[in-house]
Design a protein around this motif. Structure first.
Motif, short mmCIF file in Angstrom:
data_model
loop_
_atom_site.label_atom_id
_atom_site.label_comp_id
_atom_site.label_asym_id
_atom_site.label_seq_id
_atom_site.Cartn_x
_atom_site.Cartn_y
_atom_site.Cartn_z
N ARG A 303 0.83 -1.20 0.00
CA ARG A 303 0.00 0.00 0.00
C ARG A 303 0.86 1.25 0.00
N ASP A 330 -3.62 -9.86 17.25
CA ASP A 330 -2.27 -9.30 17.34
C ASP A 330 -1.81 -8.75 15.99
N LEU A 333 -4.16 -5.67 14.93
CA LEU A 333 -3.94 -4.43 15.69
C LEU A 333 -2.57 -3.81 15.37
N SER A 336 -2.47 -0.15 13.57
CA SER A 336 -2.89 0.99 14.39
C SER A 336 -1.94 1.20 15.57
N GLN A 337 -1.47 0.11 16.14
CA GLN A 337 -0.57 0.25 17.29
C GLN A 337 0.76 0.88 16.90
N GLY A 339 0.92 3.18 14.41
CA GLY A 339 0.65 4.44 13.73
C GLY A 339 0.67 4.34 12.21
N ILE A 340 0.37 3.12 11.70
CA ILE A 340 0.40 2.90 10.26
C ILE A 340 -1.04 2.78 9.74
N LYS A 341 -1.30 3.39 8.58
CA LYS A 341 -2.63 3.27 7.99
C LYS A 341 -2.75 1.99 7.19
N PRO A 343 -6.30 0.42 5.78
CA PRO A 343 -7.76 0.30 5.82
C PRO A 343 -8.19 -1.16 5.68
N LEU A 367 -14.79 -2.94 15.70
CA LEU A 367 -13.76 -2.48 16.64
C LEU A 367 -12.43 -2.26 15.94
N LEU A 368 -12.20 -3.00 14.86
CA LEU A 368 -10.94 -2.82 14.11
C LEU A 368 -11.08 -1.71 13.08
N ASN A 369 -12.19 -0.98 13.16
CA ASN A 369 -12.36 0.22 12.34
C ASN A 369 -12.41 -0.10 10.85
N SER A 371 -13.49 -0.28 7.03
CA SER A 371 -14.06 0.76 6.15
C SER A 371 -15.40 0.34 5.57
#
Ligand SMILES: [Zn+2]
Ligand SMILES: [Zn+2]
Lengths: 505, 505
Positions: A303, A330, A333, A336-337, A339-341, A343, A367-369, A371
């Motif tokens: 990406r 693991d 997450l 996000s843990q 600081g990487i995007k 989607p 919960l894992l956001n 899209s």
């Protein structure tokens, strides 16, 4: 005392009112119901209203015929048994011509017709085939005859000529490259049985497609079919190989992304009414946590390297067989843990089960956001999650025919997207794996949604909303989205004019 | 510009959080989901918690077995093909013994076993039968042999002895008094076909039941079966004849109500753990407005004359065939317009269609101030009506097996009551016409609801809620309701003690 709670007075008198008051209340209730459905908020212009009246005349005729005692309603029956009937429908023909926007849930190895593969790949002198002990067909394109102690390799042409009947043989190939059958109820007695054939067909197809000689051409054929189906843009769930060349050398996923990108670029240039294609990196859910972590990192890398082409990440495979999203927490997450995007576009809740670990995938997707949510078939059984998804405007990708042929539901009027459309929940219509069950593009699924999920009142406003929402919920950037929307609107306006010219008295 | 609305940013980063934070959020979401389901608000006492753990051990074993690749899940299949399997289940046996409160949707001519009718009525020397040109079986109890040019009447005994095989003949009678078949998919190819047999079976049954000699005894047998099924109270949808005597003299509906009342009174006296029975006056929807007005007035008269026994009014018959409630508006508005109380208990939305005139019956039921809704199968497609019904605490009478065998849905996991239970919508479980498909009482339907509609997490709290809600939503007065609730609670406590004694280690 405690059972006071249980008291109720059933004999209250309805407020006395005259019939006209009653009927006006009734009308306003019906209007309120319509307003909240998918498309209920769309205002049609004068031309669209005329086209709507044409469309609804056809729809009313087909539905009232279907509702008769001996009537026949295609969405109530397995798609593979009613495909021909659907294609005779005026409503279907209308939908086929209609610019439908984006196909947002479609897998890269089941997008183009298997007939194309049979004609263009299996007749090549370097296309080999074997049938293993389990009856599984395997294909390989290679310079030199493959050798194996497990499986006797010959060219497909040799198999074909030995069969003595090319067209029967090609029909046999078709049967093995798809789950198609005229008698699905006999062929598949459970979801596991149909998924078994589904997996087997994918394995066969991948032997033909995942070769440097074919990979790009197959994708071009897929875009050709989507374009012919009046789709403007596609986001594929992409396995990206492993693709090999004729010497068996394995290509990187970077190579696959590059090919997809070149093909879609060239195709869009040749067909200015087509906007393009992007990929969602997918991987099989049937793996361990360590491999999943590698996949997540590979997806992040791709990406970052191809920000315009690779837009997200997803897991595939029969959800009921697991593991769940929670199992991979693991790995999932990790972005996000750090600081990487990355989607997510998770398949989640593609199940009939409720309250088992599998349908909680919808909860983890939230919960894992995520899209969007692929299928979300279980969503009506999770009202709290549904409310939260709606608040965050997360769309469900509905693939009605897929859910039917993979045996989650028989009569599509019982599909959960019927209540979702009734409440105007954000959703898009797509086709998942059209080539696997003899469909093309997304028109058949749009037909099922329009006739079977949206109810009798779904009209041109509904269809327009479905098309424009497919753009709204696409993983395109702001500028791209505006351009795509403009391109679709232009095609839409032409379509409306064409319909008026052809069908307005 | 107009498409600004369509912009969305899909690449927002999920808030970075550690796994424990994630998992605790997840747990609280799951708890919130549970809290809103049917029974989610029920607090079990210490004994109930123990019994719950027994029950849930059985349920978990049965569900995890069913979820295996070659597993078998009874609610996914037509009840008539899996009845025996269900009856082997520990969960079913538990439910059968459990005090279930009230049966609120059950028709008076399909409550008691047809085997009882065959044994106790068709062997009478005054029981005659004929088979008309369409193959319809007709019965009559009469002093003298009936004569007709259309149909040759003989005693059933004559038919039986001519057949040469009594048990085969009685099986043939059973087939004609029910819709039961081992191969429903072959026997009935559409909802219209199964409804045809349904109507035909009712016509046959009524010939046996609607006679002064049998009417009370059949009702007593019905109460016996409900009592044996651990039901405490029943509200029947009652046709109330026309009942004839052995000379053919037609009895009034007053006579029928009086008999029902005497029978239930006597039965409750003999069985103090049984509370009683009331009737909801029903009439066929296949009639004109003038006749409907007479029915409404007749119902009003009977309710005024028998305020403790006749509690309301309803229309029956295949809804898809119409007419709609709206068609009968003048008759149905008559009571309220004249300041007369006539509580309604409408069958409404027993259909797969959406947006047709038939599913609007739910809307009219609401506007006509119905006390409960029979089936309400279409309710998930009417979110606005659903919201209003919930605000007014109007319960849906869910009859899962009825909806399945009458072919609205195959796999009960796709039944709309699954989402209704997930959102804790007011509902009760009943059995509609158990005798028609080889069921007894309401335990089979409770089993289907518990296993197929409530999901894996439905537990003893769910069952307790379903049972107590059946009392809450019953058409009993305040004092009666308190007494009924007390009676049920007593039976419940005994049941809990019994279960502990038998199954607690
Ligand atoms: Zn998919
Ligand atoms: Zn009923």
């Amino acid at each position: 005392c405690s059972f006071l709670l249980f008291f109720n007075d059933y004999i209250s008198i309805a407020k006395a009112e005259d019939k006209n008051t009653y009927l006006s209340k009734r009308r306003s209730l019906l209007q309120e119901e319509w307003k909240i459905t998918t498309g209920g908020g769309v205002v049609l212009n004068a031309d669209e209203l005329k086209v709507n009246s044409i469309l609804m005349k056809w729809k009313a005729a087909e539905m009232s015929e279907a509702a008769k005692p001996k009537g026949f309603f295609p969405p109530a029956y397995n798609f593979m048994t009613v495909k021909a009937k659907i294609e005779e429908s005026d409503v279907f023909r209308f939908i086929k011509k209609m610019p439908k926007g984006a196909a947002l849930h479609i897998h890269d190895t089941s997008m183009a017709s298997p007939h194309w593969l049979i004609r263009n790949v299996t007749y090549r002198p370097d296309c080999y085939m074997c049938i293993d002990k389990t009856g599984q067909l395997l294909f390989r394109l290679t310079k030199s005859q493959p050798v194996s102690s497990q499986c006797k390799w010959d060219t497909v042409n040799q198999y074909r000529s030995r069969s003595g009947n090319s067209s029967l043989f090609d029909a046999y190939l078709y049967g093995n490259l798809t789950i198609f059958t005229d008698h699905p109820a006999k062929a598949y007695r459970s979801q596991y049985e149909v998924w078994h054939q589904f997996g087997s067909a994918f394995q066969a197809v991948e032997g033909l497609v995942f070769n440097t000689e074919i990979f790009g051409a197959y994708f071009e054929q897929a875009l050709t079919e989507l374009y012919a189906d009046n789709v403007q843009y596609v986001e594929t769930r992409a396995l990206l190989g492993p693709v090999v060349d004729l010497n068996g050398a394995v290509q990187t996923k970077d190579w696959a992304v590059t090919v997809y990108n070149e093909v879609q670029h060239k195709f869009s240039k040749q067909h200015p009414a087509f906007f393009g294609a992007k990929s969602i990196y997918i991987t099989q859910r049937s793996k361990d946590l360590v491999s999943m972590m590698s996949d997540v990192k590979e997806a992040i890398r791709l990406r970052e390297k191809f920000p315009d082409s690779v837009v997200g990440f997803d897991l595939v495979g029969m959800e009921d067989q697991g593991p769940t999203l929670e199992y991979f927490l693991d790995a999932l997450l990790y972005p996000s843990q750090n600081g990487i995007k990355l989607p997510y576009f998770f398949h989640a809740g593609e199940t009939d089960w409720e309250g088992m670990s599998v349908d909680a995938n919808i909860l983890d997707a939230l919960l894992l956001n995520t899209s969007r949510i692929g299928h979300g078939y279980a969503i009506m059984k999770h009202p709290h999650i549904r409310k939260l998804l709606r608040e965050r405007d997360i769309a469900i990708e509905v693939n009605p025919i897929s859910n039917q042929v993979l045996m989650l539901v028989d009569d599509l009027r019982n599909h959960p997207a019927a209540p979702l459309m009734a409440e105007g929940f954000p959703l898009v219509i797509s086709s998942d794996d059209p080539a696997m069950w003899g469909s093309t593009g997304i028109s058949h699924d749009f037909y099922e949604a329009f006739m079977g999920l949206g109810g009798a009142w779904a009209n041109l406003a509904t269809l327009k909303k479905l098309a424009s929402d497919s753009i709204r919920y696409s993983a395109t950037g702001q500028t791209e989205k505006a351009a795509l929307y403009k391109l679709w609107q232009k095609a839409w306006d032409v379509f409306i004019k064409d319909m008026l010219r052809q069908h307005w008295p």
